[in-house]
Write a protein that holds these residues in place. Sequence first.
Motif, PDB file in Angstrom:
ATOM      1  N   THR A  48      -3.038 -23.846  12.374  1.00  0.00           N
ATOM      2  CA  THR A  48      -2.656 -22.829  11.438  1.00  0.00           C
ATOM      3  C   THR A  48      -2.574 -23.512   9.884  1.00  0.00           C
ATOM      4  OG1 THR A  48      -1.037 -22.111  12.935  1.00  0.00           O
ATOM      5  CG2 THR A  48      -0.705 -21.342  10.908  1.00  0.00           C
ATOM      6  N   PRO A  49      -3.321 -22.749   9.182  1.00  0.00           N
ATOM      7  CA  PRO A  49      -3.469 -23.353   7.496  1.00  0.00           C
ATOM      8  C   PRO A  49      -1.973 -23.470   7.139  1.00  0.00           C
ATOM      9  CG  PRO A  49      -5.094 -21.468   8.051  1.00  0.00           C
ATOM     10  CD  PRO A  49      -3.923 -21.603   9.233  1.00  0.00           C
ATOM     11  N   TRP A  89      -0.965 -22.693   4.078  1.00  0.00           N
ATOM     12  CA  TRP A  89      -0.570 -21.959   3.136  1.00  0.00           C
ATOM     13  C   TRP A  89      -0.130 -20.614   4.003  1.00  0.00           C
ATOM     14  CZ3 TRP A  89      -3.232 -16.953   4.202  1.00  0.00           C
ATOM     15  CH2 TRP A  89      -4.446 -17.197   4.697  1.00  0.00           C
ATOM     16  N   TYR A  90      -0.734 -20.492   4.982  1.00  0.00           N
ATOM     17  CA  TYR A  90      -0.111 -19.220   5.897  1.00  0.00           C
ATOM     18  C   TYR A  90       1.149 -19.586   6.215  1.00  0.00           C
ATOM     19  CZ  TYR A  90       0.452 -16.314   9.970  1.00  0.00           C
ATOM     20  OH  TYR A  90       1.022 -15.093  10.648  1.00  0.00           O
ATOM     21  N   LEU A  91       1.555 -20.814   6.656  1.00  0.00           N
ATOM     22  CA  LEU A  91       2.959 -21.149   6.874  1.00  0.00           C
ATOM     23  C   LEU A  91       3.866 -20.938   5.987  1.00  0.00           C
ATOM     24  CD1 LEU A  91       2.347 -24.276   9.342  1.00  0.00           C
ATOM     25  CD2 LEU A  91       2.593 -21.788   9.985  1.00  0.00           C
ATOM     26  N   GLY A 124       3.473 -19.046   3.246  1.00  0.00           N
ATOM     27  CA  GLY A 124       3.552 -17.661   2.854  1.00  0.00           C
ATOM     28  C   GLY A 124       4.605 -16.940   3.612  1.00  0.00           C
ATOM     29  N   ARG A 125       4.408 -17.131   5.177  1.00  0.00           N
ATOM     30  CA  ARG A 125       5.262 -16.529   6.031  1.00  0.00           C
ATOM     31  C   ARG A 125       6.607 -16.910   5.892  1.00  0.00           C
ATOM     32  NH1 ARG A 125       4.122 -17.867  12.139  1.00  0.00           N
ATOM     33  NH2 ARG A 125       4.932 -19.672  11.475  1.00  0.00           N
ATOM     34  N   ASP A 129      -2.561 -25.391  -1.502  1.00  0.00           N
ATOM     35  CA  ASP A 129      -2.072 -24.827  -0.197  1.00  0.00           C
ATOM     36  C   ASP A 129      -0.706 -24.068  -0.554  1.00  0.00           C
ATOM     37  OD1 ASP A 129      -3.891 -25.612   1.794  1.00  0.00           O
ATOM     38  OD2 ASP A 129      -3.245 -27.498   1.850  1.00  0.00           O
ATOM     39  N   GLY A 164      -0.334 -20.341  -0.718  1.00  0.00           N
ATOM     40  CA  GLY A 164       0.920 -19.504   0.037  1.00  0.00           C
ATOM     41  C   GLY A 164       1.996 -18.772  -0.662  1.00  0.00           C
ATOM     42  N   PHE A 194       0.118 -15.545  -1.100  1.00  0.00           N
ATOM     43  CA  PHE A 194       0.045 -14.933   0.187  1.00  0.00           C
ATOM     44  C   PHE A 194       1.524 -14.177   0.342  1.00  0.00           C
ATOM     45  CE2 PHE A 194       0.634 -15.303   4.983  1.00  0.00           C
ATOM     46  CZ  PHE A 194      -0.174 -14.153   5.308  1.00  0.00           C
ATOM     47  N   GLN A 229       2.011  -9.984   0.870  1.00  0.00           N
ATOM     48  CA  GLN A 229       2.878  -9.423   1.813  1.00  0.00           C
ATOM     49  C   GLN A 229       3.486  -8.242   1.271  1.00  0.00           C
ATOM     50  OE1 GLN A 229       4.181 -12.206   5.208  1.00  0.00           O
ATOM     51  NE2 GLN A 229       3.511 -13.544   3.692  1.00  0.00           N
TER      52      GLN A 229
END
Length: 305
Positions: free
Chosen positions: A23-24, A26-28, A30-31, A144, A148, A151, A155
């Motif tokens: 899992t990247p 930046w995704y973590l 951002g989430r 990152d 993120g 990101f 959302q």
Amino acid sequence: MASKSEIYSQGYQKWDGDRTQVTPPWYLIGRAGVQNILASTGKKSRMFFIIAFVIYYFMLVASTTLRLQIENFKRIEWLAGVLEAWQAAQPAQSEVWYHEAFILRPAIFFTFWTMILYGSQLISKDRAANALQVYFSKAVSRFDYLFGKFFAVAQMTAVVTLVPSAIIICVGLVATTDHLEFIKQSWYIPILTGSFWLLLTITYGSIILLCSSLMNRSYMAGASFFGFAVFTAVFPYILGFIFGAHSFVEGLKWTSSIATIGEAIYSLKVNEAGLLFWQVFDVALVTGVAIFLITRRIEPVEVVK
């Protein structure tokens, strides 16, 4: 001389091995950013937004169904007169027109207040808690981290751009009486809405993240963003009063420029080329400067062994 971090003194050490996580980061980031904001939001505030979006989405479903099934609804006696009068007063429009009417202005309004209330927390809370040391003691780059945060903003903006557009298209595919004509008018709308979504994410995201990176308190970051919006709305009027109305001066109206660019995206035409040029130039310049300043504010902390 490298600055020491509290991370090492507390027993943490930087990982120098290979990354095995799929899992990247930046995704973590951002989430987690959105999850933390929702978790810290009061129940009344969450309920208000839930009710507002239920009403908004229901309106999209109802209006799309009504306009595409109006001939069938006119068979109902007590609705026939009202619908005929409405149909006579409201000329037929393309699907793109309805997307622009129901998405563009509401999205800008929602994004503005969402950035003040929630976007302002994205970096300021990390700075207040010295969390940047934790982020950069791991295998997380400055890119990152920043990507993120964008990101997380994406959302928020998707809720009033991508989701409403998807609702209109999906309901339209079910409710339309002429599927070929509907598809002919709608197949490229996701591209237009996606472009508008990116516009809101990058422009509003860059300013609010800059304000958030400059402050350790979320309310101060939100106030700074509000002040920026007011300044870019009032200052051009002062310049226009002094120097007269010019396309360059009009282009300095940041919020209005974003709205006009959004209209150009949906309509795929330019009404005033000179004005649009300065609006795009101004928005791009402000966004670029903001992103550059954010990268200067987000400095990785080197862990000294």
